[in-house]
Each structure stands twice: as structure tokens, then as C-alpha cells.
Scaffold this active site. Sequence first.
Site, PDB file in Angstrom:
ATOM      1  N   ASP A  94     -23.818  12.769 -26.219  1.00 10.65           N
ATOM      2  CA  ASP A  94     -23.599  13.262 -27.567  1.00 10.65           C
ATOM      3  C   ASP A  94     -22.805  14.550 -27.639  1.00 10.65           C
ATOM      4  OD1 ASP A  94     -24.586  11.145 -28.795  1.00 10.65           O
ATOM      5  OD2 ASP A  94     -26.591  11.948 -29.145  1.00 10.65           O
TER       6      ASP A  94
ATOM      7  N   HIS B 149       4.214   6.662   5.397  1.00 11.40           N
ATOM      8  CA  HIS B 149       3.099   7.436   5.941  1.00 11.40           C
ATOM      9  C   HIS B 149       2.288   6.708   7.010  1.00 11.40           C
ATOM     10  CE1 HIS B 149       0.509   5.376   2.913  1.00 11.40           C
ATOM     11  NE2 HIS B 149      -0.444   5.604   3.796  1.00 11.40           N
TER      12      HIS B 149
ATOM     13  N   ASP C 242      -2.752   8.807  -0.896  1.00 10.07           N
ATOM     14  CA  ASP C 242      -3.149   7.741   0.020  1.00 10.07           C
ATOM     15  C   ASP C 242      -4.630   7.416  -0.178  1.00 10.07           C
ATOM     16  OD1 ASP C 242      -3.146   5.985   2.184  1.00 10.07           O
ATOM     17  OD2 ASP C 242      -3.514   7.589   3.644  1.00 10.07           O
TER      18      ASP C 242
ATOM     19  N   GLU D 136       1.569   5.867  12.694  1.00  4.04           N
ATOM     20  CA  GLU D 136       0.213   5.599  13.150  1.00  4.04           C
ATOM     21  C   GLU D 136      -0.003   4.117  13.460  1.00  4.04           C
ATOM     22  OE1 GLU D 136      -2.594   7.158  10.399  1.00  4.04           O
ATOM     23  OE2 GLU D 136      -4.278   6.634  11.689  1.00  4.04           O
ATOM     24  N   ASP D 137       0.547   3.251  12.635  1.00  2.00           N
ATOM     25  CA  ASP D 137       0.195   1.838  12.734  1.00  2.00           C
ATOM     26  C   ASP D 137       1.258   0.930  13.339  1.00  2.00           C
ATOM     27  OD1 ASP D 137      -2.155   2.554  11.628  1.00  2.00           O
ATOM     28  OD2 ASP D 137      -1.745   1.758   9.628  1.00  2.00           O
TER      29      ASP D 137
ATOM     30  N   HIS E   6       0.824  -1.218   0.000  1.00  2.00           N
ATOM     31  CA  HIS E   6       0.000   0.000   0.000  1.00  2.00           C
ATOM     32  C   HIS E   6       0.860   1.272   0.000  1.00  2.00           C
ATOM     33  CE1 HIS E   6      -2.728   3.167   1.182  1.00  2.00           C
ATOM     34  NE2 HIS E   6      -2.170   3.238   2.379  1.00  2.00           N
TER      35      HIS E   6
HETATM   36 MN    MN Z   1      -2.427   4.754   4.044  1.00  4.23          MN
END
Ligand code: MN
Length: 746
Positions: free
Chosen positions: A280, A94, A160, A98-99, A69
Amino acid sequence: MADTLSINFDELKSYTFEPKQQLELDELLRQCHTYFEKTDDDLIYRAFALSYLSHKNGTRASGEPYYLHPLEVAHIVIKEMSLDDVSVAAALLHDTVEDTSISLDEIRQEFGDVVAHLIDGMTKISGVLKSRESKQAETFMKLLMSMAEDLRVVLIKFSDRLHNMRTLKHLPKAKQIKIATETSELYAPLAHRFGLFRLKSELEDLSFRAIDSQGYRFISRKLREKKDAREKFIEEFMQPIRDQLYKSGFNFEIKGRPKSIYSIYRKMVTQQKPFEDIYDLFAIRIILDEPHAREDCWRVYSYITDTYTPIPERFRDFLSVPKANGYQSLHTTVFSRTGVKVEIQIRTRQMDEIAEKGLAAHWKYKEGSDGNKSIDRFVHWVRDVLDNPRPDAASEFVQDFTLNLFQDEIYIFTPKGQLMTLPKGATPIDFAFEVHSEVGERALAAKVNGKMVPLRQKLQSGDQVEIITGKNSNLNPDWINDVVTHKAKSRIRQFINMKERKGIEEGREIWQKKAGKLNLEISDQDLVKVANKLKYHSMNKLYYDISLGAFDVNNLTKGVKDFLSKGRIEEEKSRLERISDEEMHDQYYDSARTAGSMRGLLVNGDLTDVKYSYSKCCNPIPGDDVIGFLSRNGDVKIHRTNCNNIGYLIKNDSERVVEIGWPKAITAQFIGAVRIIGEDRVGLVNDITNLISQSLKTNMKGINVNSEEGMFEGTLIIYVEDIAHLERVIKRILKVPGVKQAYRFE
Ligand code: MN
């Protein structure tokens, strides 16, 4: 969720990858070299290594390894945003802070301040988005705030989001819709504002696909069906132009511009037209490659209009006057030989890149400074809002923002010939505030193209506007309805707020002086009651009207005097009389269950701390003969001994029946109900309530009255201390003229 990682930062630069990851890294570096003038290979290498190591054990909803990712986001940052190597590193990392267990400080030490700053900004944005789903306006403000600091933060965040939207189908449906809604309401408009048209279209299409998959499939199927016919038509239409351009030695590319699925859908809905009518409208783009410059666009334009008949009203010159977001192009619509309308855009490669990739691409072209100016202006605007924080500022801002977003722009000239961009629908008032807030405040009249016009008249593109100002402020609160720009709106709102605040203060002072003179003393709470009676539901509004003279302060004085003389009983009574039968019933039982707050209970002669409650079938009051019933969870339910239910319980479950006694010190108030029957007469309710509150100093909870054919029948609910208290009340009620019967209501 975060494993504790043991990562040796010193080894990042020499980490040996598996063949698959080595290939991925090589490709990433190759892309950097293709798109960027210079790349810090070492930085990318270390960032990729850390991204890979920190996300090694994670997987995405799709089942793919997680590190793919951030890698995909990095590719978007390179190819679709054209940012720089530092941004690529930030994209790769990134999600780490956070993770995973990696801290921002560690990132800063290893990758430097800029990368850390970008990641911190992104983490903050997602933090805000996660914590407060409902407070969109606030989220938006925070988003803009971080954007004002470094635009790259938002562009990486866009990347992201784009990747998350592209892989949305792996999430549960409810989550998909939540993310898609947020994307279409927040990210897509913001992308538009930045001039990131391609990103905006894709985000809108992806959101649309998640929210209305049927609609999406319908339109995309139709588009596929018509693809061949469409290409053939464009080919034939362009042939004469193509020949002419080749003959003249032009270096160019022709694109049949596909309309976005969502834009077709929106047109179908707003214009109430079938797919075919929208579809059209063919659109073609001619892009001139080097060495062609702006002037050459005009030559192409003349070839086209020599061949096909143009529709003059559809001509747009964004070459001489670029849009605020930096967009430059020449637009014309012509009739094909078969009478079909074809829209043609003519621009240089550089203009096309700016149009497609937005302002980010501008950074690469130093000579084209419009983009930077636009960014400056936008950042200015954001700062302006942030510097004037007011309670509603955020939501107002979002409103203005989205309002301005989808409006076309008009171009206005100052008396000195300077150009100004305003949203469509702008009036001379908008223009005046745009020039300077003081000009706006003192505006008296306007001259448009030399003629006097009302300040409220809508302006047209190309108008030259002059504002005639007075010496003093002439600001009219009603202007709020005649302006569209954020600046004018916010200044006028400020003025209205200030004026109101002043008025409220004035009105309050007028009243207080008056009350002081007459020695009227009333609590704020009661004053609100008086105001309500006078049909004012806000004290501020009342004070404001007093200051304007729209409401006579003597009327308030009179209301207060009446209130004080009649006492609160009247108020109380009118409130009580409104209680319906159901409410009465509910209130009665709810209170009966919760009114007691005694501590301890005598069970079989001993004081215990057992939990107890009063049964709602018989509502015992201290002094009543009572008995306890042990429930299965050990609580005691108190019943009166003459309760209908207790007989049944004693018979069936006698071992759970306990003897209880009322504790000595009872501070609680109990609910008692009195049934009253009598002859109906004017003032009877009044007499009873007066008696209860004034003479007996008893609090009433409610009264419910029915009168029919001269007979009066009512139930009174009061707070009592014990049975003696209740009996005292009943005795006194029986003495009220007209009352025939009064008894405890079981
Ligand atoms: Mn992300």
C-alpha cells in the site's frame, strides 16, 4: 570441450552470413547506432563473425545455439549499460578465450589491446569464481582488483551474469541455487554500490525466484491481482498534478514505480508485515524532460504540496546533496485524499538515467562530474585495501563493504563548510579518520554544532563537526566498536594488531630473560603444555598478558619448574586417564592392524613380498605361535595358532592356511595389552605408569582404569617389540605393591 577451430581471421571482415545471422547482425548494428554517438561497424562485424564461428557448434542448456548468449550479452551492454562499441565487441567475444581454442593473443592481434584487455579481465573473474567457491572474500577482492583497472570489465561481466540469470531455469536445480546465491551475495550488492538500481533489483528478483520460487510466485501473483486497482488509484491521484503541470507548460513523464518483488519480500520479513501493508505504499516518479533543469524540480514539488499534505520527516533532498553513488532526486511522501501514503520522486531525465543505469550513464554527461568523483572515490577505496594487505583484510573488507552498502548515508559538514558523506551510525571518530588518519589517531574530543560531545556519539545528517586533537596519538582500541566506516575500522585494527605484536614480543623477552637467569630449559611444545595448565590456550595471549602485567611471569616460572620436576609422566598420565572405553577399544585394534612395518614374510618357509596384516581377533606379537590365512585377494592374515577363529578356518578352508614365520629383523613396535587387577590405593596408577616409562623405557599408548569398592581393575596398552618384552613388563608390574594379577589381555 573445445574443438580445435580453423578460423581464418583475414576472412572475418568479408564473411558471408546465413540470412538469420545477417538479420541478427543488422539489428545489433542498428542498436549501436541508436545508443552510441559513434560505432566502429567493421569492429562489430568482425567480432560478431568470430563469435558466431567459434561458438557455431555449441549449444546452451536451453538447447539454443551458443552464439546467441554472447549476442544477448552484447544487447544488454548496449541498451542497459550504455557502454561503447569496444565493450560490445568484448561482450560478443567474452566466452571465446575461456571456452574455445582461440587464444588471447589472436584476439589482441585481430581486435586490439582494449578488447583483449576486457576479455582477459572477464576470463580472470570467471576463473576465480570457478576455482574457489568457498573463498568468497578472495574472489571478491580479485573482482574488485580487475574493476579498479577498467570498470567496463565488471559492467560487461554484470551483463553476462544478468543474461545467465534470465535463462537460469534451464539448468539443474542445484546449479540454479548455487548461481542464484552467488548472485545475491556478490553481484547484487556490487551493482548497488555502482548505483545500478535496476540491475540490482532484477538480479535480486531472479535470485529470489530461483531460491524461493513459492515466495516469488506468491508476491508476483498478488501484484498482478492488484495491478488494475493500483493503476486506477495512481491515475486519480495524479490528475490534479497533471493538469497543473500541463497548464504551466511542463514537458514530463509520470511513472507508477513498481516495487521489486524481492524488496517487498524483504520488507515483509524484516517488518513482519503482511503483503498488503507493504504494497500500500504507493510510489510515483515524475521525470522532467528537456529543457527542464534542476530548479524546475522544486516547482513541481510545490505544486504537489499545494495539492496534498506532505509528511515532513519523509522529505529528502538529494538534489543539493547527491548520494555517494551519484544519485540525485527529490523525495517527498504525501497523504492522498483517502489517507493513503504516496511517495513521490521528482527528477530530470538525466538524473533518472543515472539512477537507473548507474555511473556508466554518467560517463556520457561530462558536466555532471559527481559520478566520476564517486567512481574515483570507490576505486581509491579498493586500492587502499589492496595496498594494505593483511591476512584478514579480504574478509574484513567484504564485511565493511556490505555493512556500508545497505546503510543510508548521512551528510556531515567540516568546520569550513565542506560536505562529507558518511554511513548512517557514524561517529566523530569516523569523521576524524575520514578527514585524515592522523586526525583520527590524535582525536581527543569533538564539537558538534559548536557543543562538546563524546567522541562516541552518533552523528546526524547536517551536523557540523570539529575534531580537537592532541599532540600525540590518543587512539583507543575500544573505538573499534564505535566506528562504522571501513577506513576507521581498518586503521584501528592496524593499531590493535601493532600494539599486540609489540606486547607479545615484550612478553616473550621478559620470559626468556627470566628463564635464562634461572637456567630453565623447556621445549616450546612443553611450554605450551604449561601454558594450557595455566588456562592459556595461546602463547601469544600469555606473552601479551605478561607484557601488560596482567599475568605474573613468576607464575609461569613456577609452572615450568613444576612441570620439569614432575616430568612428563604426569602430563602423559592425565592425558591417558581421560581415554574412554570406546576410544581404548578403537585405538587398540586400529594399532594392532597397522603397527607392523616388517618387510617380507616367511610363507611356508620362503621369504616373500606378499602383503600381510595382523588379525584383530588375536593380535599376534613376535614370538607368538602364528599361522597365516590366505585371503581371496592373495593377502595373508596372521593369526595366533590358539586363536578361536583359526580353528574354524582350518576346518573349512584348510588349503588356504599357510605356515608362516616371523622375519628375523623386526624393527616394528607391536601393541600389547596387559590386564591388571589389584587393591585400589592412592598413587597406584602413578606407580605403574612411572614404572613403564621410566624403568622399562616402554611407550604407553593408553590406560583404562576402573575402581570399585576398593578394587582396582585396569587395562594397559603398550608398545612392545616381541613377546619377551611383553612378559618382562608383566613380571615387573606384578611386583608393584597392591597388584594381585597381571596378564596378557587377549
Ligand atoms: Mn557468458
